[in-house]
Design a protein around this motif. Structure first.
Motif, mmCIF file in Angstrom:
data_model
loop_
_atom_site.group_PDB
_atom_site.id
_atom_site.type_symbol
_atom_site.label_atom_id
_atom_site.label_comp_id
_atom_site.label_asym_id
_atom_site.label_seq_id
_atom_site.Cartn_x
_atom_site.Cartn_y
_atom_site.Cartn_z
ATOM 1 N N ALA A 288 0.809 -1.218 0.000
ATOM 2 C CA ALA A 288 0.000 0.000 0.000
ATOM 3 C C ALA A 288 0.845 1.273 0.000
ATOM 4 O O ALA A 288 0.639 2.161 -0.842
ATOM 5 C CB ALA A 288 -0.982 -0.010 1.160
ATOM 6 N N PRO A 289 1.800 1.441 0.911
ATOM 7 C CA PRO A 289 2.616 2.656 0.840
ATOM 8 C C PRO A 289 3.490 2.710 -0.405
ATOM 9 O O PRO A 289 3.765 3.791 -0.931
ATOM 10 C CB PRO A 289 3.463 2.597 2.113
ATOM 11 N N THR A 290 3.919 1.539 -0.908
ATOM 12 C CA THR A 290 4.693 1.534 -2.150
ATOM 13 C C THR A 290 3.834 2.044 -3.298
ATOM 14 O O THR A 290 4.288 2.836 -4.134
ATOM 15 C CB THR A 290 5.208 0.120 -2.453
ATOM 16 N N ALA A 291 2.577 1.588 -3.352
ATOM 17 C CA ALA A 291 1.659 2.066 -4.396
ATOM 18 C C ALA A 291 1.476 3.569 -4.312
ATOM 19 O O ALA A 291 1.462 4.276 -5.341
ATOM 20 C CB ALA A 291 0.312 1.352 -4.262
ATOM 21 N N ARG A 292 1.328 4.077 -3.101
ATOM 22 C CA ARG A 292 1.130 5.525 -2.931
ATOM 23 C C ARG A 292 2.335 6.302 -3.450
ATOM 24 O O ARG A 292 2.184 7.315 -4.136
ATOM 25 C CB ARG A 292 0.896 5.831 -1.447
ATOM 26 N N LEU A 293 3.541 5.833 -3.155
ATOM 27 C CA LEU A 293 4.743 6.546 -3.569
ATOM 28 C C LEU A 293 4.992 6.455 -5.070
ATOM 29 O O LEU A 293 5.617 7.335 -5.660
ATOM 30 C CB LEU A 293 5.962 6.001 -2.809
ATOM 31 N N LEU A 294 4.483 5.396 -5.706
ATOM 32 C CA LEU A 294 4.729 5.201 -7.132
ATOM 33 C C LEU A 294 3.644 5.811 -8.011
ATOM 34 O O LEU A 294 3.680 5.644 -9.232
ATOM 35 C CB LEU A 294 4.858 3.710 -7.449
ATOM 36 N N GLY A 295 2.696 6.516 -7.423
ATOM 37 C CA GLY A 295 1.561 7.032 -8.179
ATOM 38 C C GLY A 295 1.933 7.811 -9.418
ATOM 39 O O GLY A 295 1.317 7.663 -10.470
ATOM 40 N N SER A 296 2.973 8.660 -9.327
ATOM 41 C CA SER A 296 3.380 9.455 -10.490
ATOM 42 C C SER A 296 4.628 8.905 -11.161
ATOM 43 O O SER A 296 4.884 9.200 -12.320
ATOM 44 C CB SER A 296 3.633 10.909 -10.070
ATOM 45 N N VAL A 297 5.394 8.091 -10.431
ATOM 46 C CA VAL A 297 6.663 7.584 -10.955
ATOM 47 C C VAL A 297 6.454 6.344 -11.824
ATOM 48 O O VAL A 297 7.059 6.193 -12.887
ATOM 49 C CB VAL A 297 7.627 7.260 -9.799
ATOM 50 N N ALA A 298 5.591 5.436 -11.357
ATOM 51 C CA ALA A 298 5.305 4.195 -12.097
ATOM 52 C C ALA A 298 3.842 3.845 -11.860
ATOM 53 O O ALA A 298 3.515 2.953 -11.083
ATOM 54 C CB ALA A 298 6.216 3.063 -11.632
ATOM 55 N N LEU A 305 0.075 -2.850 -7.333
ATOM 56 C CA LEU A 305 0.422 -2.981 -5.913
ATOM 57 C C LEU A 305 -0.783 -2.723 -5.021
ATOM 58 O O LEU A 305 -0.951 -3.369 -3.981
ATOM 59 C CB LEU A 305 1.554 -2.014 -5.570
ATOM 60 N N ALA A 306 -1.629 -1.783 -5.420
ATOM 61 C CA ALA A 306 -2.814 -1.465 -4.619
ATOM 62 C C ALA A 306 -3.771 -2.636 -4.537
ATOM 63 O O ALA A 306 -4.625 -2.676 -3.646
ATOM 64 C CB ALA A 306 -3.517 -0.240 -5.203
ATOM 65 N N GLY A 307 -3.654 -3.590 -5.452
ATOM 66 C CA GLY A 307 -4.536 -4.750 -5.439
ATOM 67 C C GLY A 307 -4.087 -5.884 -4.550
ATOM 68 O O GLY A 307 -4.774 -6.905 -4.442
ATOM 69 N N GLY A 418 -0.098 -7.095 8.470
ATOM 70 C CA GLY A 418 1.252 -7.647 8.579
ATOM 71 C C GLY A 418 1.662 -8.620 7.495
ATOM 72 O O GLY A 418 2.853 -8.753 7.212
ATOM 73 N N LEU A 419 0.705 -9.320 6.889
ATOM 74 C CA LEU A 419 1.066 -10.389 5.958
ATOM 75 C C LEU A 419 0.396 -10.209 4.600
ATOM 76 O O LEU A 419 -0.833 -10.218 4.504
ATOM 77 C CB LEU A 419 0.679 -11.754 6.549
ATOM 78 N N PRO A 420 1.184 -10.071 3.527
ATOM 79 C CA PRO A 420 0.593 -9.928 2.192
ATOM 80 C C PRO A 420 -0.080 -11.215 1.759
ATOM 81 O O PRO A 420 0.349 -12.316 2.112
ATOM 82 C CB PRO A 420 1.793 -9.608 1.305
ATOM 83 N N GLN A 421 -1.138 -11.078 0.981
ATOM 84 C CA GLN A 421 -1.905 -12.222 0.493
ATOM 85 C C GLN A 421 -1.580 -12.468 -0.977
ATOM 86 O O GLN A 421 -1.752 -11.586 -1.812
ATOM 87 C CB GLN A 421 -3.405 -11.967 0.670
ATOM 88 N N TYR A 422 -1.097 -13.663 -1.258
ATOM 89 C CA TYR A 422 -0.758 -14.032 -2.633
ATOM 90 C C TYR A 422 -1.995 -14.625 -3.297
ATOM 91 O O TYR A 422 -2.175 -15.840 -3.345
ATOM 92 C CB TYR A 422 0.390 -15.037 -2.641
ATOM 93 N N ALA A 423 -2.842 -13.770 -3.809
ATOM 94 C CA ALA A 423 -4.087 -14.214 -4.428
ATOM 95 C C ALA A 423 -3.801 -14.911 -5.754
ATOM 96 O O ALA A 423 -2.702 -14.821 -6.312
ATOM 97 C CB ALA A 423 -5.015 -13.023 -4.646
#
Length: 471
Positions: A288-298, A305-307, A418-423
């Motif tokens: 989630a924070p990675t998605a926020r930081l990449l909004g304009s860069v990638a 990432l937001a998914g 705490g734990l990412p879900q590998y859907a």
């Protein structure tokens, strides 16, 4: 030039590309968990000036120790896979000793009893005799497992959930009573939502060739320990990693911008922003924070990432006077797992004093153990007081293991998201993320959201990220 020195550069000048650093090879790593710290060490070793920015007040991410009953123990991840080399190699390179669990075996709490956990591949049975002796399955469920060798090979063209694949080959009872508690321990997730290709690729490979049961049974039982730890706790690993690095805590990165010279990162409040510039950036933060930081860069990577979903959980640690719990003091079990269908509050209990020799020795008459609560989609169950989590845990410990004494001390550690879900489709999602990031020179990602949630997998992702920057 160290990136910290440019923190006071005028925001407008940097964004216009007018301000330049005096040297090359400056890198900012965002996130001071194991991934970020490992990447930072690799980059420093390669000759880069590196600054690590961490939003919280400490380093370590999901590795953390706390004092319970006067004993310092892990309240986050307490072990790493021994059969992957990255974690062991890193710990030893830092001068940290390695220990392995005792011979105490895990149990599964089902049908009102603590039953032996049969040999398995993430819960998928590999030994029919052990499975039958455990009593975990009903006669009908056991008969369904016996028929698995007669099923045809099942090559998978598309991804599928672990639960769906196990349901088809072994029946839903195996998924519900064996696979769910194992996956719950690793991902705090739901077997019928988690990607088989991402979480259990060996199962997919077996199914594609024929009988999972027959292939698994033919694999010799290894004498090598499955897990490893560090005497005194895994929480020592990030502390050792951070030693000698330039790490700044309480430094939340609010914005990442591409500039003519590289990148600028905005830190702090909107009223008093602080700017750091760098030639390259490694994001070692959750999705989630990675998605926020990449909004304009990638932006494509940001959407992907937001998914990625995350599960929240809590770890409750107890210290008991050994004389008050003789049934525990004499146990040959390292703890137990709980299938969700049993509808108990806890999902697992680890008898740390029995699993790790160093914990029993450090306890000096106290028995340290812990419970875990929380699965994906059950966040509301954790929105209660610490006292409730302790009481729920004690009630389940009483019913499962006969523990009726009051603890000497307790500690509650919450891991929100705490734990990412590998859907299902996770590997394709990660490929799209990496393709989008590869189009941005000087940018790399690492952490648990991509190639595995275990400590060795996270370390491997950090090595890859650092290598991308070096190249």
């Amino acid at each position: 030039m160290n990136p910290r020195a440019v923190a006071a550069a005028p925001v407008a000048a940097v964004r216009a590309g007018l301000w330049q650093s005096e040297g090359m090879g400056t890198v900012v790593v965002v996130g001071a968990g194991v991934a970020g710290l490992t990447a930072a060490r690799d980059l420093v070793a390669a000759g880069h000036d590196v600054l690590v920015l961490e939003s919280s007040a400490r380093v370590g991410g999901k590795l953390l120790r706390a004092t319970v009953g006067g004993v310092s123990v892990d309240v986050g991840a307490e072990a790493m896979l021994n059969r992957r080399p990255e974690g062991i190699q890193l710990a030893r390179s830092l001068g940290l000793p390695i220990v392995h669990p005792t011979s105490a075996s895990s149990r599964i709490w089902t049908g009102g009893s603590l039953r032996p956990l049969p040999r398995s591949l993430m819960g998928v049975p590999l030994d029919l005799d052990q499975l039958a002796a455990s009593g975990v399955l009903s006669p009908e469920g056991l008969e369904r497992v016996r028929r698995e060798p007669g099923l045809p090979p099942e090559p998978l063209v598309d991804d599928v959930s672990v639960g769906a694949l196990v349901d088809r080959r072994f029946g839903p009872e195996v998924t519900d009573r064996l696979v769910e508690p194992l996956l719950g321990g690793v991902y705090a997730g739901n077997a019928r939502l988690i990607s088989a290709r991402a979480a259990v690729p060996q199962l997919v490979a077996y199914a594609g060739r024929g009988s999972v049961l027959e292939q698994g049974a033919a694999v010799p039982v290894s004498d090598a320990p499955v897990f490893a730890g560090i005497p005194g706790g895994m929480g020592q690993l990030p502390t050792a990693l951070a030693d000698g690095l330039d790490v700044r805590v309480d430094a939340t990165v609010r914005e990442l911008v591409r500039t003519a010279a590289g990148f600028s990162l905005t830190i702090g409040s909107t009223t008093s922003p602080e700017l750091v510039t760098a030639d390259a950036v490694v994001l070692a933060t959750p999705a989630a924070p990675t998605a926020r930081l990449l909004g304009s860069v990638a932006p494509v990577a940001a959407v992907e990432l937001a998914g990625i979903g995350y599960a929240s959980m809590a770890v409750v640690t107890f210290a008991f006077d050994a004389s008050s719990v003789p049934e525990l003091a004499a146990t040959d079990s390292s703890g137990f797992l709980v299938p969700p269908l049993e509808r108990h509050r806890i999902k697992a209990a680890t008898f740390s004093f029995a699993k790790w020799g160093w914990v029993r020795e450090a306890g000096d008459g106290l028995l340290l153990l812990r419970t875990s609560l929380g699965r994906y989609g059950e966040e509301t169950a954790l929105q209660t007081s610490d006292e409730d989590l302790v009481a729920w845990s004690l009630a389940d410990l009483r019913d499962a293991a006969g523990v009726r004494a009051a603890p000497v001390d307790t500690h509650v550690q919450r891991w929100g998201g705490g734990l990412p879900q590998y859907a299902v489709g996770h590997l394709d999602r990660v490929a799209r993320i990496r393709a989008a990031v590869a189009a941005v020179p000087g940018l790399a990602l690492c952490g648990a959201a991509y190639d595995g949630v275990g400590i060795p997998a996270v370390i491997a992702s950090a090595h890859l990220a650092a290598a991308r920057i070096v190249e």
